[in-house]
Structure formats: structure tokens, C-alpha cells
Design an enzyme around this catalytic site. Sequence first.
Site, PDB file in Angstrom:
ATOM      1  N   HIS A   1       5.170   0.410   0.279  1.00 64.03           N
ATOM      2  CA  HIS A   1       6.416   0.841   0.923  1.00 64.03           C
ATOM      3  C   HIS A   1       7.321   1.608  -0.030  1.00 64.03           C
ATOM      4  O   HIS A   1       8.342   2.159   0.381  1.00 64.03           O
ATOM      5  CB  HIS A   1       7.170  -0.375   1.498  1.00 64.03           C
ATOM      6  CG  HIS A   1       7.747  -1.285   0.455  1.00 64.03           C
ATOM      7  ND1 HIS A   1       7.131  -2.447   0.049  1.00 64.03           N
ATOM      8  CD2 HIS A   1       8.891  -1.199  -0.275  1.00 64.03           C
ATOM      9  CE1 HIS A   1       7.869  -3.041  -0.873  1.00 64.03           C
ATOM     10  NE2 HIS A   1       8.951  -2.302  -1.084  1.00 64.03           N
TER      11      HIS A   1
ATOM     12  N   ASP B   1       0.332  -3.405   1.975  1.00 61.92           N
ATOM     13  CA  ASP B   1       1.488  -2.936   1.209  1.00 61.92           C
ATOM     14  C   ASP B   1       1.081  -2.647  -0.233  1.00 61.92           C
ATOM     15  O   ASP B   1       1.431  -3.376  -1.162  1.00 61.92           O
ATOM     16  CB  ASP B   1       2.620  -3.958   1.245  1.00 61.92           C
ATOM     17  CG  ASP B   1       3.957  -3.360   0.804  1.00 61.92           C
ATOM     18  OD1 ASP B   1       3.978  -2.162   0.462  1.00 61.92           O
ATOM     19  OD2 ASP B   1       4.965  -4.095   0.804  1.00 61.92           O
TER      20      ASP B   1
ATOM     21  N   GLY C   1      14.649  -3.489  -5.940  1.00 60.33           N
ATOM     22  CA  GLY C   1      14.221  -2.897  -7.194  1.00 60.33           C
ATOM     23  C   GLY C   1      13.031  -3.609  -7.796  1.00 60.33           C
ATOM     24  O   GLY C   1      12.339  -3.079  -8.652  1.00 60.33           O
TER      25      GLY C   1
ATOM     26  N   SER D   1      10.454  -4.428  -6.045  1.00 58.41           N
ATOM     27  CA  SER D   1       9.280  -4.043  -5.263  1.00 58.41           C
ATOM     28  C   SER D   1       8.151  -3.534  -6.140  1.00 58.41           C
ATOM     29  O   SER D   1       8.370  -2.738  -7.057  1.00 58.41           O
ATOM     30  CB  SER D   1       9.651  -2.931  -4.268  1.00 58.41           C
ATOM     31  OG  SER D   1      10.284  -3.459  -3.139  1.00 58.41           O
TER      32      SER D   1
ATOM     33  N   SER E   1       5.992  -7.470  -2.368  1.00 62.18           N
ATOM     34  CA  SER E   1       6.142  -6.728  -1.120  1.00 62.18           C
ATOM     35  C   SER E   1       7.579  -6.812  -0.601  1.00 62.18           C
ATOM     36  O   SER E   1       8.275  -5.807  -0.500  1.00 62.18           O
ATOM     37  CB  SER E   1       5.170  -7.270  -0.067  1.00 62.18           C
ATOM     38  OG  SER E   1       5.388  -6.655   1.187  1.00 62.18           O
TER      39      SER E   1
END
Length: 451
Positions: A206, A236, A317, A319, A334
Amino acid sequence: MRHARRRIVRRVARLAAVGGLLLGGTMVTRAVASEPSGVPAVPHTLARPASDAGAGLVSRLGADRTAGHWVGDDGRPVVAVTDERTAREVRRAGAGAKVVRHSLSELKSATSTLRSAPRVPGTAWALDYRSNEVVVRGDSTVSRSDWSRLTDVAEDIGGFVRMERTEGTFTTRLNGAEPILSTAGRCSTGFNVTDGRSDFILTAGHCGPTGSVWFGDGAGDRRVGRTVAGSFPGDDFSLVEYANGEAGDGADVVAVGAGKGVRITGVGEPAAGQRVFRSGSTTGLRDGRVTALDATVNYPEGTVTGLIETDVCAEPGDSGGPMFSEGIALGVTSGGNGDCDKGGTTFFQPLPEAMASLGVRLLVSAPEGSAPSAPGAIGGGTAPGAAAPGVTAPVTGVDGSTLLSRLTDRRNVGPGMLVVAGSMVALVATRWIRAEQDRKAYRRHYSATWG
């Protein structure tokens, strides 16, 4: 006068030797009691053997006789089984057994039914092996009518589907911090991988679609690479190819903040109850436990399935940052809800699935467990104070030091042992010199007396 001077020298030498023994002993004691040089502040767990044992039993006994496995509070594997006969087999294999009502096949059938129902953004569900339930959660964005419709679906499935409302919102953890930036937002790097020709960063899908260009160095003035493949929603994960095709030195290390890192020695799958660690560019190193597996999350952007559910906190941040345990790579961040002040739930994309889909393998070091790295070594989500992705540094620390450097490091036992050894030699030498002088004096006296 000459004899007096010799006695003084001998006494001073003996006192110095005794003092050296005391000093060396103190140095050894302090070195043993203190933390070894350069060891990162990352606790180790012993869950991996238990996880492997539990997974092996579930695979051998089948989904109709078992209902998942987890790591017990005592560190031993526990397998959920549907009958006493299977329980005896599990116990004979050295694991704990818990007899439950619903098999793994039933639990997975329930999640399939939930996935086929009309999609409700802000909901998530996962398999809770300990309680032998499918737990369905709805965040604050889910309306009463949508929640009521989903509750009806759960009731039709059976009493082993538990409905819970949760605070906050289930979101992808995008934006908010360095180290890698693009027009799509900001994320953390995950793990370094390769296809045998080029090196890549494996991060969250993502974070940005194929073609996204990523920059680093804080101000975003150095190009790191470009996203060349990925999957989101559904999965993801994504693949960022390095601009120069190489990850460089330290590619097998994930940063955990304070200039330290953890070496990655392999890839695996977690078990429920296992203690895990996550590193991200916003909140640094955090730890918690795997609470459930095979989770589905209905993000606003779409549904992602097959995730790992944990109670590790994360914030925007983080991720794409790495999740690992005992030097084994497990997944990339995720999304989830909550924050690191109040806590929350965070979901991770399993790494083996992502790597198999992308056709890459992990860049790892020799399987020696988690070891410290030099400041600036990369390969995972960097924490505050660490270098940006793509910046390489030689991996040093305990494993990379020479014997001489280990012996002279005041935080190791080497210097103390050297002082003790030198003092012992000096003490023995003074005793030998004194004994030899006494023998010579006796001989002179004997000769003078008996002529």
C-alpha cells in the site's frame, strides 16, 4: 645496603603482583556481569523451536483433527485437537494438547463465509487458536446497521464466531516519517531481497503502486529506487529495485535504533503466542506477541487476507517495516489501529508468501542468531538515528571483531585475564628469585662454616 635495596625491590614487586591480581579479578568480574560490547537491546526469545514443533504436528495430523497451535506461557508448543486420541499422540510427541470443539477446517470455513458476505470497511477477523474462535472486530467507522448485518452472518455460522467492537480505525500505516519518500507518501523499508540479478527492498504494497520512485537521506534528495512489482489489496507487499541494482554491505541487517541492528539469518512463519519485534521509522523498535493468524482486514482501500495479527503497536510511517524474532524474518507491517501510547492491534504481511509470489530470496547472514551491526547498516525499517535506506556500512561488532580487539576491549574478560596472568608471572618470579637467593646464601654459609 645492597641487600636492603634488594629486599625493598622484592617487596615492592610482590605488592604490585598482589595488587595486579586484585585488579584483574575485579575487571573479569565486572566484564562477566556487564553486557557484552555492542550487543543490541533486543531480547531474544526461544519460541522458534516450539513454533516449528507445533506446526509440524498440525501438518502431520491434519486440519480435521487439529485446530491450530501456539506457544504456551512456559515456552512449550501447544496444539489444539478435536479428540483425546489425537491429544495422546501430541503429548507423546512432547507437546501440550488442548481438546477443543471446532477443527481448523471449521474455523477456516467460517472465515470463507465472512469473506463472501458484503464487504464492510473497518472490520477485521482472525483465527484465535487459544479460544477456538474466529474473532470479528469492528472499528469506530462501522455503522450500527453494517455491524448488525455482519452479526447476523456470524450467528448463522455458529457460536464460535465472537463479535467485538474496537476503538480507533483500521488503517494502513502510511505517511508521517522518513526514511523513504515518494509522491505516494512515506514508508519504512522492510527486508533486502534478491532475484539473483538485482537487489530489492521488500516493503508494504500500500506504500505505492508500481512505478513509484523512492528517495531517502531525510530530505529526499537521494534516489533509492523504484517500485517494480507488488500486490495491494488482496495482499500487501511490493518490491523496490535499488537504483544501482545493489543493496550493498550490511544488507542482512535491520536497524533497531540507537545505531544498532539485528542480523537476519533466515525467513519463517510465526506461531500464535510467540514474542516478536517490529522496527519502524516512526516508533523504532517495539515488541509484543502474535495474537492470531490468517487475519482478514477490510481497509478503506480494499480487503487484505492472510495477515498476522499482533498486539505490537505501530504508527503512521511504520508501514512496510520488518517484523522478526531471533533473527528470523517473519513479515512486513501492513496496518492496524491505536498507537504506541495507548496500544493497539497491528497486522503484518507474512514474508514467505510475499517472497514466493515475487520470486525473490532473502539476503541473509550465516545462521548465528541475532548479532549487532555497525551504525548505519541497513536492510530493514530504520529507526530514529539510523541511516537512511541504501546507505551501506561494514558490519562490525562482536562477530566481526578480531581476537586482539576482543582481548583489549575493557568490556570483555580479556584485559582482566591478561592482568591476572601477568601478576601471577610476576609473583612466581619474585618467589623464585627469593628462593634462589636463599639457596645461594645457605651455600655460602655452609662453605664458610665447614670449610
